[in-house]
Design an enzyme around this catalytic site. Structure first.
Site, PDB file in Angstrom:
ATOM      1  N   GLY A  26       0.815  -1.570  -0.310  1.00  0.00           N
ATOM      2  CA  GLY A  26      -0.006  -0.677  -0.236  1.00  0.00           C
ATOM      3  C   GLY A  26       0.634   1.241   0.063  1.00  0.00           C
ATOM      4  N   GLY A  28      -0.063   4.320   0.110  1.00  0.00           N
ATOM      5  CA  GLY A  28      -1.140   5.423   0.488  1.00  0.00           C
ATOM      6  C   GLY A  28      -0.375   6.406   1.577  1.00  0.00           C
ATOM      7  N   PHE A  29      -0.989   6.972   2.405  1.00  0.00           N
ATOM      8  CA  PHE A  29       0.008   7.619   3.239  1.00  0.00           C
ATOM      9  C   PHE A  29       0.280   7.324   4.492  1.00  0.00           C
ATOM     10  CE2 PHE A  29      -4.091  10.710   2.216  1.00  0.00           C
ATOM     11  CZ  PHE A  29      -3.168  11.418   1.544  1.00  0.00           C
ATOM     12  N   GLY A  30       0.127   5.610   5.294  1.00  0.00           N
ATOM     13  CA  GLY A  30       1.143   5.281   5.983  1.00  0.00           C
ATOM     14  C   GLY A  30       1.719   4.584   5.600  1.00  0.00           C
ATOM     15  N   VAL A  94      -2.390  -7.341  -4.316  1.00  0.00           N
ATOM     16  CA  VAL A  94      -2.498  -8.284  -3.386  1.00  0.00           C
ATOM     17  C   VAL A  94      -3.514  -9.091  -3.012  1.00  0.00           C
ATOM     18  CG1 VAL A  94      -1.561  -8.485  -0.663  1.00  0.00           C
ATOM     19  CG2 VAL A  94      -0.630  -6.992  -1.910  1.00  0.00           C
ATOM     20  N   GLU A 187     -18.257  18.048   3.141  1.00  0.00           N
ATOM     21  CA  GLU A 187     -17.763  18.585   2.277  1.00  0.00           C
ATOM     22  C   GLU A 187     -18.496  18.898   0.806  1.00  0.00           C
ATOM     23  OE1 GLU A 187     -13.318  18.625   4.083  1.00  0.00           O
ATOM     24  OE2 GLU A 187     -13.507  17.124   2.853  1.00  0.00           O
ATOM     25  N   ASP A 316      -5.463   2.675   7.795  1.00  0.00           N
ATOM     26  CA  ASP A 316      -6.615   2.631   8.124  1.00  0.00           C
ATOM     27  C   ASP A 316      -6.867   0.736   8.482  1.00  0.00           C
ATOM     28  OD1 ASP A 316      -7.148   5.285   8.122  1.00  0.00           O
ATOM     29  OD2 ASP A 316      -8.214   4.906   6.218  1.00  0.00           O
ATOM     30  N   ALA A 332      -5.328  10.936   7.747  1.00  0.00           N
ATOM     31  CA  ALA A 332      -4.182  10.437   7.059  1.00  0.00           C
ATOM     32  C   ALA A 332      -3.109  11.040   8.059  1.00  0.00           C
ATOM     33  CB  ALA A 332      -4.003  11.753   5.953  1.00  0.00           C
TER      34      ALA A 332
HETATM   35  C1  LIG Z   1     -13.003  10.764   0.346  1.00  0.00           C
HETATM   36  C2  LIG Z   1     -12.062  11.059   1.667  1.00  0.00           C
HETATM   37  C3  LIG Z   1     -12.104  11.944   2.108  1.00  0.00           C
HETATM   38  C4  LIG Z   1     -10.590  12.100   3.033  1.00  0.00           C
HETATM   39  N1  LIG Z   1     -10.320  12.733   3.784  1.00  0.00           N
HETATM   40  C5  LIG Z   1      -9.773  13.284   4.593  1.00  0.00           C
HETATM   41  C6  LIG Z   1      -9.185  14.070   5.352  1.00  0.00           C
HETATM   42  O1  LIG Z   1      -9.625  15.115   4.893  1.00  0.00           O
HETATM   43  N2  LIG Z   1      -8.784  14.697   6.148  1.00  0.00           N
HETATM   44  C7  LIG Z   1      -7.577  13.033   6.764  1.00  0.00           C
HETATM   45  O2  LIG Z   1      -6.470  13.570   7.628  1.00  0.00           O
HETATM   46  N3  LIG Z   1      -7.888  12.403   6.237  1.00  0.00           N
HETATM   47  C8  LIG Z   1      -8.459  11.591   5.334  1.00  0.00           C
HETATM   48  N4  LIG Z   1      -8.947  10.975   4.657  1.00  0.00           N
HETATM   49  C9  LIG Z   1      -8.720   9.673   5.532  1.00  0.00           C
HETATM   50  C10 LIG Z   1      -7.540   9.464   4.456  1.00  0.00           C
HETATM   51  O3  LIG Z   1      -7.772   9.608   3.595  1.00  0.00           O
HETATM   52  C11 LIG Z   1      -7.366   7.673   5.579  1.00  0.00           C
HETATM   53  O4  LIG Z   1      -7.123   7.907   6.805  1.00  0.00           O
HETATM   54  C12 LIG Z   1      -5.383   7.643   5.120  1.00  0.00           C
HETATM   55  O5  LIG Z   1      -5.585   7.531   3.554  1.00  0.00           O
HETATM   56  C13 LIG Z   1      -5.249   6.070   5.480  1.00  0.00           C
HETATM   57  O6  LIG Z   1      -3.664   5.955   4.860  1.00  0.00           O
HETATM   58  P1  LIG Z   1      -3.883   4.103   4.611  1.00  0.00           P
HETATM   59  O7  LIG Z   1      -2.796   4.553   4.377  1.00  0.00           O
HETATM   60  O8  LIG Z   1      -4.197   3.536   6.185  1.00  0.00           O
HETATM   61  O9  LIG Z   1      -4.427   4.319   3.056  1.00  0.00           O
HETATM   62  P2  LIG Z   1      -4.782   4.683   2.372  1.00  0.00           P
HETATM   63  O10 LIG Z   1      -3.935   5.822   2.055  1.00  0.00           O
HETATM   64  O11 LIG Z   1      -6.038   4.019   1.625  1.00  0.00           O
HETATM   65  O12 LIG Z   1      -3.577   3.947   1.466  1.00  0.00           O
HETATM   66  C14 LIG Z   1      -4.060   2.469   0.525  1.00  0.00           C
HETATM   67  C15 LIG Z   1      -3.689   1.891  -0.296  1.00  0.00           C
HETATM   68  O13 LIG Z   1      -3.835   0.656  -0.713  1.00  0.00           O
HETATM   69  C16 LIG Z   1      -3.747  -0.230  -1.720  1.00  0.00           C
HETATM   70  N5  LIG Z   1      -4.175  -1.385  -1.242  1.00  0.00           N
HETATM   71  C17 LIG Z   1      -5.726  -1.045  -0.998  1.00  0.00           C
HETATM   72  N6  LIG Z   1      -5.764  -2.652  -0.820  1.00  0.00           N
HETATM   73  C18 LIG Z   1      -4.584  -3.424  -1.772  1.00  0.00           C
HETATM   74  C19 LIG Z   1      -4.481  -4.100  -2.447  1.00  0.00           C
HETATM   75  N7  LIG Z   1      -5.064  -5.345  -2.303  1.00  0.00           N
HETATM   76  N8  LIG Z   1      -3.365  -4.319  -3.284  1.00  0.00           N
HETATM   77  C20 LIG Z   1      -2.939  -3.761  -3.402  1.00  0.00           C
HETATM   78  N9  LIG Z   1      -2.600  -2.180  -2.726  1.00  0.00           N
HETATM   79  C21 LIG Z   1      -3.341  -1.810  -2.340  1.00  0.00           C
HETATM   80  C22 LIG Z   1      -4.003   1.859  -2.340  1.00  0.00           C
HETATM   81  O14 LIG Z   1      -4.000   1.800  -3.658  1.00  0.00           O
HETATM   82  C23 LIG Z   1      -3.905   2.705  -1.588  1.00  0.00           C
HETATM   83  O15 LIG Z   1      -2.668   3.108  -2.859  1.00  0.00           O
HETATM   84  C24 LIG Z   1     -10.617   9.844   4.178  1.00  0.00           C
HETATM   85  C25 LIG Z   1     -10.367   9.475   2.921  1.00  0.00           C
HETATM   86  C26 LIG Z   1     -11.494   9.520   2.118  1.00  0.00           C
HETATM   87  C27 LIG Z   1     -11.739   8.576   1.283  1.00  0.00           C
END
Ligand SMILES: Cc1cc2nc3c(=O)[nH]c(=O)nc-3n(C[C@H](O)[C@H](O)[C@H](O)COP(=O)(O)OP(=O)(O)OC[C@H]3O[C@@H](n4cnc5c(N)ncnc54)[C@H](O)[C@@H]3O)c2cc1C
Length: 447
Positions: A26, A28-30, A94, A187, A316, A332
Site C-alpha cells: 500500500g 497510501g499515506f501510511g 495483493v 464537503e 486505516d 491521514a
Molecule cells: C473521500 C475521503 C476523504 C478523506 N478526507 C480526509 C481528510 O480531510 N483528512 C484526513 O486526515 N483524512 C481524510 N481521509 C482519510 C484518509 O485518507 C485515510 O485515513 C488515509 O488515507 C489512510 O491511510 P492508509 O495508508 O491507511 O491507506 P490509504 O491512504 O487508503 O492507502 C492504501 C493503499 O493501499 C492500496 N491497496 C489497497 N488494497 C490493495 C491490494 N489488495 N493490493 C495492493 N494495494 C492495495 C491502495 O491502492 C492505496 O494506495 C479521507 C478519506 C476519504 C476516502
C-alpha cells in the site's frame, strides 16, 4: 541482523542482494511515509500497490464535484521514490500472505514477493453495513474512479434537468442526497450546492439549478461528530446558507434508484452519494487473524501483529488505541505517524542488537518504545468560502478557517507540481467561480 531466513527472492527483488527485504503493501499515506522514512535503511524496500499512483484522498471530493482533475491530486509512486535507491515499486494487487513462507501473493499470475519484514498499509474501503446492494444506487468515494463516477452522475443529472420539459421529473433530477454527515459528506453536500445553485445556475438560460435540493442525512444527533457542538452548529448553518437541508437523527434504512428511506421517511433523490462508513482492507483475512468489528487488524503497542514481530499493520487497516482507550482515528496524519514509527523501529533494529525480524532477545525487544499518537486537530470545509477548524488550543470557523484549511491541504499535497496546480486552480475558481473539470466523461448516458 541481515537475516534472510533462507527464503527465496521474489518478483522484482534482487537475486544477489543480501540486504533484509522490507515489503510494504500500500502506497497510501501510511505505506508511502514508511517507505520514505526508510530512505537511509540498509535494506531492500519494496513498495507494492494495486495503483501506480499515490492518491491524496482528502481532496477527492473536489474531483467528484469538478473543482479539480484527477492528476491534480495523484502522483506516480515511481516519481515520488525516483531518488530513493534502496526502494523498488511493484504494481500488483495483493490477494494472499503466507506467513510461514514469508511471501505475499499478487493476483497478477500469482507472482510472489518474499519478505523478511512486512508492513501492511492497504487502507479501507466503503462499508454499507451489510447492505452491499445499496452501492449500485449510492456510490461511495474512495478511488479516482468513484470520484469520476459521482462527477458524471451529478453533472449528468443537472444536464438532464435542463433538458426536460416535465417539471416533476426535473425536480427529481435536481434532488441530491448525501448520506453521512462526517467531513466527506459535509464537503460533498456544500460543493454540490455551490455547483448547482451558483455556478451552473449562472450559466444556464433556464436557471433551473436554483431549484436544486441537496439533503445531507446523518444518523447521529449532529453532523461532524468529532467536532464540539458549537462548531458543528456553525457548519450546519453554513450548509443551510448554501441551501443544503441537514437531517440529523436520521438513520438510512433503504436506498433505491429514486431515493432513500431515512428514519421511516421517504426522501426522493435521483442522485445518492454514500459517505457513511468504511471497513478496513481484508488484511485480517490475508493474515488469518480475527478482525475487530470494523474489519481492522488488532496490533500490539509497537504496531506489530501479536505473536509475529515480522509483520506490522498501520493506517486505516490497523486497530490502534490511545492510552485512554479511545481509538486512533482513521485519518491521514495517524497513518503517517504510524508509518514513521514503524520505519524508526526498523531502523533501530537494523542498526542495533535486535535482528531485523525482532527475534534478537528480550532485552532488545523491551527497548522499543510504544507508538504514541499525536492528534493535531480536525478540519472540514463547507463550500469554497467557509470551514470549521478545531486544533484544541484554537477553534475557528468561516473564511479564516477556510484559508487555513486550504494552506494545510496545499502543504500536505505530495508533490510541488500538485501544490502549484491545486493552488492556482483554487485561486481561479475562487475569483472566477469557474470549475475547470466540469466534464461528463465515459460512454455517457443518452439524454
Ligand atoms: C473521500 C475521503 C476523504 C478523506 N478526507 C480526509 C481528510 O480531510 N483528512 C484526513 O486526515 N483524512 C481524510 N481521509 C482519510 C484518509 O485518507 C485515510 O485515513 C488515509 O488515507 C489512510 O491511510 P492508509 O495508508 O491507511 O491507506 P490509504 O491512504 O487508503 O492507502 C492504501 C493503499 O493501499 C492500496 N491497496 C489497497 N488494497 C490493495 C491490494 N489488495 N493490493 C495492493 N494495494 C492495495 C491502495 O491502492 C492505496 O494506495 C479521507 C478519506 C476519504 C476516502
Amino acid at each position: 541482523m541481515n537475516d534472510r531466513s533462507g527464503s527465496k527472492p521474489g518478483y522484482g527483488q534482487n537475486q544477489a542482494s543480501q540486504l533484509p527485504r522490507i515489503v510494504i503493501l500500500g502506497a497510501g499515506f501510511g505505506g508511502l511515509t514508511c517507505a520514505r522514512a526508510l530512505q537511509a535503511a540498509p535494506a531492500e524496500v519494496t513498495l507494492v500497490d494495486q495503483r501506480n499512483f499515490h492518491l491524496f484522498q482528502p481532496l477527492l471530493y473536489q474531483v467528484a464535484t469538478a473543482a479539480l482533475s484527477p492528476a491534480d491530486i495523484a502522483t506516480p509512486i515511481r516519481r515520488i521514490l525516483r531518488n530513493q535507491i534502496n526502494a523498488k515499486v511493484v504494481l500488483g494487487h495483493v490477494e494472499a500472505i503466507d506467513r510461514q513462507e514469508r511471501t505475499v501473493r499478487l493476483r497478477e499470475n500469482g507472482r510472489l514477493v518474499a519478505y523478511d519484514i512486512l508492513v501492511i498499509a492497504t487502507g479501507a474501503r466503503h462499508s454499507y453495513f451489510g447492505h452491499e446492494d445499496w452501492e449500485a444506487f449510492a456510490p461511495g468515494l474512495k478511488q479516482i474512479e468513484d470520484a469520476l463516477d459521482i462527477r458524471n452522475r451529478v453533472l449528468d443529472a443537472l444536464e438532464r434537468a435542463e433538458a426536460t420539459e416535465d417539471a416533476d421529473e426535473r425536480q427529481r433530477l435536481l434532488s441530491f442526497a448525501v448520506i453521512g454527515g462526517g467531513p466527506t459528506g459535509v464537503e460533498l453536500a456544500g460543493a454540490i450546492a455551490e455547483l448547482a445553485k451558483i455556478e451552473l445556475a449562472q450559466e444556464s438560460r433556464t436557471m433551473h439549478g436554483l431549484a436544486a435540493h441537496i439533503v445531507l442525512i446523518e444518523a447521529g444527533p449532529q453532523i461532524l461528530p468529532v467536532f464540539v457542538p458549537s462548531l458543528a452548529d456553525k457548519a450546519r448553518r453554513s450548509l443551510e446558507q448554501l441551501g443544503v437541508e441537514v437531517l440529523t437523527n436520521s438513520m438510512v434504512e433503504h436506498c433505491d434508484s429514486e431515493g432513500v428511506i431515512a428514519a421511516g421517511k421517504r426522501i426522493e433523490a435521483r442522485t445518492l452519494i454514500w459517505a457513511a462508513g468504511v471497513a478496513a482492507s481484508p488484511a485480517a483475512q490475508w493474515l488469518d487473524v480475527e478482525p475487530d468489528r470494523a474489519g481492522r487488524v488488532r496490533v500490539l503497542g509497537d504496531l506489530s501483529l501479536p505473536g509475529d514481530p515480522t509483520v506490522f499493520v498501520i493506517g486505516d487497516t490497523a486497530a490502534v488505541y490511545r492510552p485512554d482507550g479511545r481509538p486512533v482515528p482513521g485519518i491521514a496524519p495517524a497513518a503517517k505517524q504510524e508509518g514513521n514509527y514503524v520505519a524508526e523501529l526498523l531502523l533501530r533494529r537494523l542498526n542495533g542488537s535486535v535482528s531485523i525480524d525482532g527475534r534478537g532477545g528480550a532485552a532488545g525487544m523491551q527497548a522499543q518504545p510504544e507508538f504514541h499518537y499525536h492528534h493535531a486537530g480536525d478540519l472540514a470545509t463547507i463550500g469554497h468560502k467557509s470551514a470549521v477548524l478545531d486544533f484544541g488550543w484554537i477553534r475557528l470557523s468561516g473564511l479564516l478557517a477556510w484559508l487555513l484549511w486550504g494552506c494545510v491541504h496545499i502543504f500536505f499535497l505530495i508533490s510541488f507540481r500538485n501544490r502549484m496546480v491545486v493552488m492556482l486552480g483554487w485561486l481561479w475558481s475562487y475569483f472566477a467561480s469557474d470549475r475547470g473539470a466540469r466534464l461528463i466523461t465515459g460512454s455517457g448516458r443518452e439524454l
